[in-house]
Motif scaffolding. Structure first.
Motif, PDB file in Angstrom:
ATOM      1  N   ALA A  65       4.212  17.023   5.472  1.00 34.03           N
ATOM      2  CA  ALA A  65       3.716  16.815   4.115  1.00 34.03           C
ATOM      3  C   ALA A  65       4.708  17.365   3.090  1.00 34.03           C
ATOM      4  O   ALA A  65       5.024  16.690   2.106  1.00 34.03           O
ATOM      5  N   GLU A  66       5.205  18.566   3.317  1.00 31.45           N
ATOM      6  CA  GLU A  66       6.163  19.173   2.387  1.00 31.45           C
ATOM      7  C   GLU A  66       7.446  18.353   2.299  1.00 31.45           C
ATOM      8  O   GLU A  66       7.994  18.160   1.219  1.00 31.45           O
ATOM      9  N   LEU A  67       7.923  17.853   3.426  1.00 35.01           N
ATOM     10  CA  LEU A  67       9.126  17.026   3.431  1.00 35.01           C
ATOM     11  C   LEU A  67       8.909  15.740   2.640  1.00 35.01           C
ATOM     12  O   LEU A  67       9.745  15.340   1.815  1.00 35.01           O
ATOM     13  N   THR A  68       7.782  15.099   2.855  1.00 33.71           N
ATOM     14  CA  THR A  68       7.470  13.860   2.143  1.00 33.71           C
ATOM     15  C   THR A  68       7.345  14.107   0.644  1.00 33.71           C
ATOM     16  O   THR A  68       7.885  13.349  -0.174  1.00 33.71           O
ATOM     17  N   LEU A  69       6.662  15.192   0.267  1.00 29.20           N
ATOM     18  CA  LEU A  69       6.517  15.506  -1.155  1.00 29.20           C
ATOM     19  C   LEU A  69       7.868  15.825  -1.794  1.00 29.20           C
ATOM     20  O   LEU A  69       8.121  15.447  -2.944  1.00 29.20           O
ATOM     21  N   ALA A  70       8.749  16.489  -1.060  1.00 23.71           N
ATOM     22  CA  ALA A  70      10.092  16.784  -1.569  1.00 23.71           C
ATOM     23  C   ALA A  70      10.882  15.486  -1.781  1.00 23.71           C
ATOM     24  O   ALA A  70      11.598  15.351  -2.780  1.00 23.71           O
ATOM     25  N   CYS A 102       0.846  -1.189   0.000  1.00 21.95           N
ATOM     26  CA  CYS A 102       0.000   0.000   0.000  1.00 21.95           C
ATOM     27  C   CYS A 102       0.884   1.242   0.000  1.00 21.95           C
ATOM     28  O   CYS A 102       1.962   1.244   0.561  1.00 21.95           O
ATOM     29  N   LEU A 103       0.387   2.275  -0.630  1.00 19.41           N
ATOM     30  CA  LEU A 103       1.087   3.544  -0.620  1.00 19.41           C
ATOM     31  C   LEU A 103       0.079   4.637  -0.334  1.00 19.41           C
ATOM     32  O   LEU A 103      -0.898   4.797  -1.065  1.00 19.41           O
ATOM     33  N   ALA A 104       0.279   5.348   0.753  1.00 19.94           N
ATOM     34  CA  ALA A 104      -0.546   6.499   1.087  1.00 19.94           C
ATOM     35  C   ALA A 104       0.311   7.740   0.854  1.00 19.94           C
ATOM     36  O   ALA A 104       1.474   7.778   1.237  1.00 19.94           O
ATOM     37  N   ILE A 105      -0.274   8.738   0.200  1.00 19.34           N
ATOM     38  CA  ILE A 105       0.498   9.915  -0.172  1.00 19.34           C
ATOM     39  C   ILE A 105      -0.143  11.187   0.372  1.00 19.34           C
ATOM     40  O   ILE A 105      -1.350  11.245   0.559  1.00 19.34           O
ATOM     41  N   PRO A 106       0.667  12.218   0.610  1.00 17.80           N
ATOM     42  CA  PRO A 106       0.111  13.493   1.055  1.00 17.80           C
ATOM     43  C   PRO A 106      -0.645  14.168  -0.089  1.00 17.80           C
ATOM     44  O   PRO A 106      -0.234  14.099  -1.247  1.00 17.80           O
ATOM     45  N   ALA A 107      -1.760  14.795   0.259  1.00 16.54           N
ATOM     46  CA  ALA A 107      -2.542  15.555  -0.713  1.00 16.54           C
ATOM     47  C   ALA A 107      -3.004  16.840  -0.039  1.00 16.54           C
ATOM     48  O   ALA A 107      -3.303  16.854   1.160  1.00 16.54           O
ATOM     49  N   TYR A 135      -3.407  19.395   4.764  1.00 14.97           N
ATOM     50  CA  TYR A 135      -2.846  18.237   4.061  1.00 14.97           C
ATOM     51  C   TYR A 135      -3.434  16.996   4.710  1.00 14.97           C
ATOM     52  O   TYR A 135      -3.635  16.944   5.916  1.00 14.97           O
ATOM     53  N   ILE A 136      -3.698  15.998   3.882  1.00 13.98           N
ATOM     54  CA  ILE A 136      -4.191  14.718   4.382  1.00 13.98           C
ATOM     55  C   ILE A 136      -3.339  13.601   3.784  1.00 13.98           C
ATOM     56  O   ILE A 136      -2.626  13.797   2.804  1.00 13.98           O
ATOM     57  N   ILE A 190      -2.698  16.652  -5.813  1.00  9.42           N
ATOM     58  CA  ILE A 190      -1.605  15.706  -5.582  1.00  9.42           C
ATOM     59  C   ILE A 190      -0.547  15.992  -6.637  1.00  9.42           C
ATOM     60  O   ILE A 190      -0.640  15.500  -7.754  1.00  9.42           O
ATOM     61  N   SER A 191       0.396  16.854  -6.301  1.00 14.93           N
ATOM     62  CA  SER A 191       1.460  17.230  -7.236  1.00 14.93           C
ATOM     63  C   SER A 191       0.920  17.669  -8.587  1.00 14.93           C
ATOM     64  O   SER A 191       1.400  17.237  -9.638  1.00 14.93           O
ATOM     65  N   GLY A 192      -0.119  18.498  -8.572  1.00 11.47           N
ATOM     66  CA  GLY A 192      -0.693  19.028  -9.792  1.00 11.47           C
ATOM     67  C   GLY A 192      -1.849  18.227 -10.358  1.00 11.47           C
ATOM     68  O   GLY A 192      -2.500  18.651 -11.301  1.00 11.47           O
TER      69      GLY A 192
END
Length: 76
Positions: free
Chosen positions: A59-64, A2-7, A42-43, A22-24
């Protein structure tokens, strides 16, 4: 696996749903499993459902990190 991502929550919509970025990529998701979500939050998103609210700095760290991984995979 499973992969959960920040949005990023852009707006609340009808029937306990929200429009997220989600990244655009924009997607309407369910907020049925979480409470007190507002635009600007962010969720963590998995399979179309918000699982929990996420700290904006985390969230910003994870997205980076995702962006860095993506750029590594695109290298020749």
């Amino acid at each position: 696996m499973c992969l959960a991502i920040p949005a990023y929550v852009e707006q609340l919509t009808a029937n306990n749903h929200a429009l997220v970025n989600i990244s655009g990529i924009h997607k309407e998701i369910s907020l049925a499993l979480v409470e007190d979500i507002v635009p600007g939050d962010y969720i963590i998103l998995h399979a179309g459902f918000a699982l929990q609210k996420l700290d904006p700095a985390e969230a910003e760290l994870t997205l980076a990190m995702f962006a860095e991984i993506s750029s590594i995979n695109r290298s020749p």
